[in-house]
Design an enzyme around this catalytic site. Structure first.
Site, PDB file in Angstrom:
ATOM      1  N   LYS A 205      31.078  35.125  38.810  1.00 35.03           N
ATOM      2  CA  LYS A 205      30.423  35.378  37.690  1.00 35.03           C
ATOM      3  C   LYS A 205      31.057  36.540  36.940  1.00 35.03           C
ATOM      4  O   LYS A 205      30.927  36.942  35.850  1.00 35.03           O
ATOM      5  CB  LYS A 205      28.876  35.773  37.675  1.00 35.03           C
ATOM      6  CG  LYS A 205      28.061  34.868  38.419  1.00 35.03           C
ATOM      7  CD  LYS A 205      26.538  35.188  38.733  1.00 35.03           C
ATOM      8  CE  LYS A 205      26.092  34.451  39.744  1.00 35.03           C
ATOM      9  NZ  LYS A 205      24.629  35.037  40.331  1.00 35.03           N
ATOM     10  N   GLY A 206      31.861  37.498  37.790  1.00 34.34           N
ATOM     11  CA  GLY A 206      32.398  38.716  37.034  1.00 34.34           C
ATOM     12  C   GLY A 206      33.250  38.604  36.168  1.00 34.34           C
ATOM     13  O   GLY A 206      33.323  39.543  35.421  1.00 34.34           O
TER      14      GLY A 206
ATOM     15  N   GLU B 131      40.276  36.856  35.826  1.00 35.04           N
ATOM     16  CA  GLU B 131      39.251  37.403  36.980  1.00 35.04           C
ATOM     17  C   GLU B 131      38.878  38.805  36.630  1.00 35.04           C
ATOM     18  O   GLU B 131      39.704  39.696  35.900  1.00 35.04           O
ATOM     19  CB  GLU B 131      40.066  37.441  38.202  1.00 35.04           C
ATOM     20  CG  GLU B 131      39.606  37.811  39.419  1.00 35.04           C
ATOM     21  CD  GLU B 131      38.066  37.347  39.716  1.00 35.04           C
ATOM     22  OE1 GLU B 131      37.281  37.261  39.146  1.00 35.04           O
ATOM     23  OE2 GLU B 131      38.054  36.973  41.002  1.00 35.04           O
ATOM     24  N   ASP B 132      37.875  39.307  37.174  1.00 35.19           N
ATOM     25  CA  ASP B 132      37.484  40.795  36.776  1.00 35.19           C
ATOM     26  C   ASP B 132      38.157  41.954  37.538  1.00 35.19           C
ATOM     27  O   ASP B 132      38.924  42.654  37.087  1.00 35.19           O
ATOM     28  CB  ASP B 132      36.159  40.871  37.205  1.00 35.19           C
ATOM     29  CG  ASP B 132      35.602  40.490  38.540  1.00 35.19           C
ATOM     30  OD1 ASP B 132      36.491  39.927  39.240  1.00 35.19           O
ATOM     31  OD2 ASP B 132      34.514  40.579  38.966  1.00 35.19           O
TER      32      ASP B 132
ATOM     33  N   ASP C  32      41.613  42.459  44.425  1.00 31.11           N
ATOM     34  CA  ASP C  32      41.183  43.512  45.347  1.00 31.11           C
ATOM     35  C   ASP C  32      42.134  43.189  46.650  1.00 31.11           C
ATOM     36  O   ASP C  32      43.311  43.308  46.444  1.00 31.11           O
ATOM     37  CB  ASP C  32      39.719  43.430  45.757  1.00 31.11           C
ATOM     38  CG  ASP C  32      39.229  44.404  46.615  1.00 31.11           C
ATOM     39  OD1 ASP C  32      39.643  45.416  46.771  1.00 31.11           O
ATOM     40  OD2 ASP C  32      38.383  44.041  47.403  1.00 31.11           O
TER      41      ASP C  32
ATOM     42  N   LYS D  22      43.283  46.635  42.306  1.00 30.27           N
ATOM     43  CA  LYS D  22      43.207  47.741  43.409  1.00 30.27           C
ATOM     44  C   LYS D  22      44.416  47.370  44.401  1.00 30.27           C
ATOM     45  O   LYS D  22      44.087  46.865  45.411  1.00 30.27           O
ATOM     46  CB  LYS D  22      41.970  47.574  44.020  1.00 30.27           C
ATOM     47  CG  LYS D  22      40.492  48.078  43.377  1.00 30.27           C
ATOM     48  CD  LYS D  22      39.710  48.270  44.576  1.00 30.27           C
ATOM     49  CE  LYS D  22      38.199  48.030  44.001  1.00 30.27           C
ATOM     50  NZ  LYS D  22      37.102  47.805  44.943  1.00 30.27           N
TER      51      LYS D  22
ATOM     52  N   PHE E 161      34.709  51.259  44.907  1.00 26.86           N
ATOM     53  CA  PHE E 161      33.903  50.234  44.243  1.00 26.86           C
ATOM     54  C   PHE E 161      33.539  50.640  42.888  1.00 26.86           C
ATOM     55  O   PHE E 161      32.823  51.668  42.778  1.00 26.86           O
ATOM     56  CB  PHE E 161      32.966  50.144  45.296  1.00 26.86           C
ATOM     57  CG  PHE E 161      32.124  48.741  45.215  1.00 26.86           C
ATOM     58  CD1 PHE E 161      32.538  47.720  45.895  1.00 26.86           C
ATOM     59  CD2 PHE E 161      31.059  48.858  44.385  1.00 26.86           C
ATOM     60  CE1 PHE E 161      32.239  46.538  45.518  1.00 26.86           C
ATOM     61  CE2 PHE E 161      30.376  47.372  44.278  1.00 26.86           C
ATOM     62  CZ  PHE E 161      30.910  46.336  44.725  1.00 26.86           C
ATOM     63  N   VAL E 162      33.783  49.530  42.149  1.00 24.23           N
ATOM     64  CA  VAL E 162      33.427  49.801  40.661  1.00 24.23           C
ATOM     65  C   VAL E 162      32.352  48.758  39.966  1.00 24.23           C
ATOM     66  O   VAL E 162      32.372  47.522  40.686  1.00 24.23           O
ATOM     67  CB  VAL E 162      34.479  49.734  39.677  1.00 24.23           C
ATOM     68  CG1 VAL E 162      35.513  51.022  39.923  1.00 24.23           C
ATOM     69  CG2 VAL E 162      35.338  48.668  40.112  1.00 24.23           C
TER      70      VAL E 162
ATOM     71  N   ASP F  29      29.791  43.535  39.728  1.00 24.47           N
ATOM     72  CA  ASP F  29      28.205  43.670  40.290  1.00 24.47           C
ATOM     73  C   ASP F  29      28.259  44.455  41.473  1.00 24.47           C
ATOM     74  O   ASP F  29      29.200  44.593  42.155  1.00 24.47           O
ATOM     75  CB  ASP F  29      27.303  42.599  40.413  1.00 24.47           C
ATOM     76  CG  ASP F  29      28.066  41.774  41.744  1.00 24.47           C
ATOM     77  OD1 ASP F  29      29.199  41.257  41.619  1.00 24.47           O
ATOM     78  OD2 ASP F  29      27.278  41.164  42.551  1.00 24.47           O
TER      79      ASP F  29
ATOM     80  N   ARG G 181      26.031  44.470  36.124  1.00 20.90           N
ATOM     81  CA  ARG G 181      26.901  43.532  35.359  1.00 20.90           C
ATOM     82  C   ARG G 181      27.041  43.728  34.017  1.00 20.90           C
ATOM     83  O   ARG G 181      27.977  43.686  33.378  1.00 20.90           O
ATOM     84  CB  ARG G 181      26.856  41.949  35.621  1.00 20.90           C
ATOM     85  CG  ARG G 181      26.943  41.488  36.978  1.00 20.90           C
ATOM     86  CD  ARG G 181      27.105  39.870  36.892  1.00 20.90           C
ATOM     87  NE  ARG G 181      26.970  39.393  38.508  1.00 20.90           N
ATOM     88  CZ  ARG G 181      27.964  39.014  39.265  1.00 20.90           C
ATOM     89  NH1 ARG G 181      29.333  39.626  39.088  1.00 20.90           N
ATOM     90  NH2 ARG G 181      27.665  38.764  40.288  1.00 20.90           N
TER      91      ARG G 181
HETATM   92  P1  IMP Z   1      39.589  39.488  46.610  1.00 22.91           P
HETATM   93  O1  IMP Z   1      39.570  38.367  47.345  1.00 22.91           O
HETATM   94  O2  IMP Z   1      39.254  40.706  47.761  1.00 22.91           O
HETATM   95  O3  IMP Z   1      40.687  40.022  45.772  1.00 22.91           O
HETATM   96  O4  IMP Z   1      38.146  39.685  45.914  1.00 22.91           O
HETATM   97  C1  IMP Z   1      38.033  39.673  44.709  1.00 22.91           C
HETATM   98  C2  IMP Z   1      36.700  39.790  44.313  1.00 22.91           C
HETATM   99  O5  IMP Z   1      35.687  40.757  45.073  1.00 22.91           O
HETATM  100  C3  IMP Z   1      36.254  40.075  42.939  1.00 22.91           C
HETATM  101  O6  IMP Z   1      36.246  38.804  42.123  1.00 22.91           O
HETATM  102  C4  IMP Z   1      34.808  40.852  42.873  1.00 22.91           C
HETATM  103  O7  IMP Z   1      33.847  39.564  42.962  1.00 22.91           O
HETATM  104  C5  IMP Z   1      34.842  41.334  44.375  1.00 22.91           C
HETATM  105  N1  IMP Z   1      35.270  42.937  44.163  1.00 22.91           N
HETATM  106  C6  IMP Z   1      36.287  43.448  44.607  1.00 22.91           C
HETATM  107  N2  IMP Z   1      36.332  44.713  44.546  1.00 22.91           N
HETATM  108  C7  IMP Z   1      35.006  44.915  43.715  1.00 22.91           C
HETATM  109  C8  IMP Z   1      34.363  46.204  43.074  1.00 22.91           C
HETATM  110  O8  IMP Z   1      34.949  47.239  43.391  1.00 22.91           O
HETATM  111  N3  IMP Z   1      33.208  46.075  42.796  1.00 22.91           N
HETATM  112  C9  IMP Z   1      32.820  44.844  42.321  1.00 22.91           C
HETATM  113  N4  IMP Z   1      33.184  43.619  43.059  1.00 22.91           N
HETATM  114  C10 IMP Z   1      34.255  43.721  43.685  1.00 22.91           C
HETATM  115 MG    MG Z   2      34.352  38.002  40.982  1.00 21.61          MG
END
Ligand code: IMP
Ligand code: MG
Length: 182
Positions: free
Chosen positions: A45-46, A101-102, A105, A133, A154-155, A161, A167
């Protein structure tokens, strides 16, 4: 209130900074795809708030679609497992896909989705990530359009969220868990 954990929000990116960055990304996408149609695919949902603002600033023939995945986490650590919960509704064959994408990470989520979308034979798949990140990356993936590079913090806010909360905050904030028993 002794001994109770208190969550503190500290603004790191203001709504004005977000708005001008979204306008910049939209202008780049508009220029890169001039005269063509694009489909924006938001990751639920981000990405919804970013997608809503980005879409209105892109001056192209644009449509939306959404996907949802679940990634298994132990706390804030990605387990590496990603599962498709909701797929796009329409065909992507021959289309210009922009994955919205939000935050990028570990990169596991976007790598999984990107591979899934490439199998549908689109004309191209580009990634627009509002936040990045890089220090957390496990899979070597980069966005084509990046808003802000941040540290290992963590943001929340602007779609992001913590346990489904925050959110709706207009600014992007660092969530700090303070304990007042210091
Ligand atoms: P990845 O697969 O580790 O790149 O994860 C991406 C997803 O992790 C994002 O779409 C977010 O939903 C969640 N996420 C990663 N870092 C944060 C953060 O700092 N705050 C909130 N959600 C995060
Ligand atoms: Mg997300």
């Amino acid at each position: 209130m002794r001994g109770e954990a208190v969550e503190t929000l500290r603004v790191i990116i203001t709504r004005e900074q977000v708005a001008s960055k979204v306008a910049e990304i939209a202008a780049a996408i508009t220029a890169d795809f001039a005269g063509e149609a694009v489909v924006l695919i938001g990751v639920l949902k981000g990405a919804t708030i970013f997608l809503a603002d980005l879409a209105r600033a892109i001056q192209l023939d644009a449509s939306f679609d959404f996907m949802a995945v679940s990634s298994y986490r132990n706390g804030t650590q990605h387990s590496g497992e990603v599962k498709l919960i909701k797929d796009v509704d329409g065909s992507l064959e021959g289309r210009n896909v922009i994955l919205v994408e939000d935050i990028l990470d570990s990169g596991l989520t976007l790598t999984y989705i990107q591979n899934l979308l490439l199998a549908r034979r689109p004309k191209c798949v580009k990634i627009a990530a509002l936040l990045d990140k890089p220090s957390r990356r496990i899979k070597m993936i980069t966005a084509d359009y990046t808003g802000f590079v941040i540290g290992d913090e963590f943001v929340v806010g602007y779609g992001l969220d913590f346990a489904e909360r925050y959110r709706n905050l207009p600014d992007i904030c660092i969530l700090e868990a303070d304990s007042d028993g210091r």
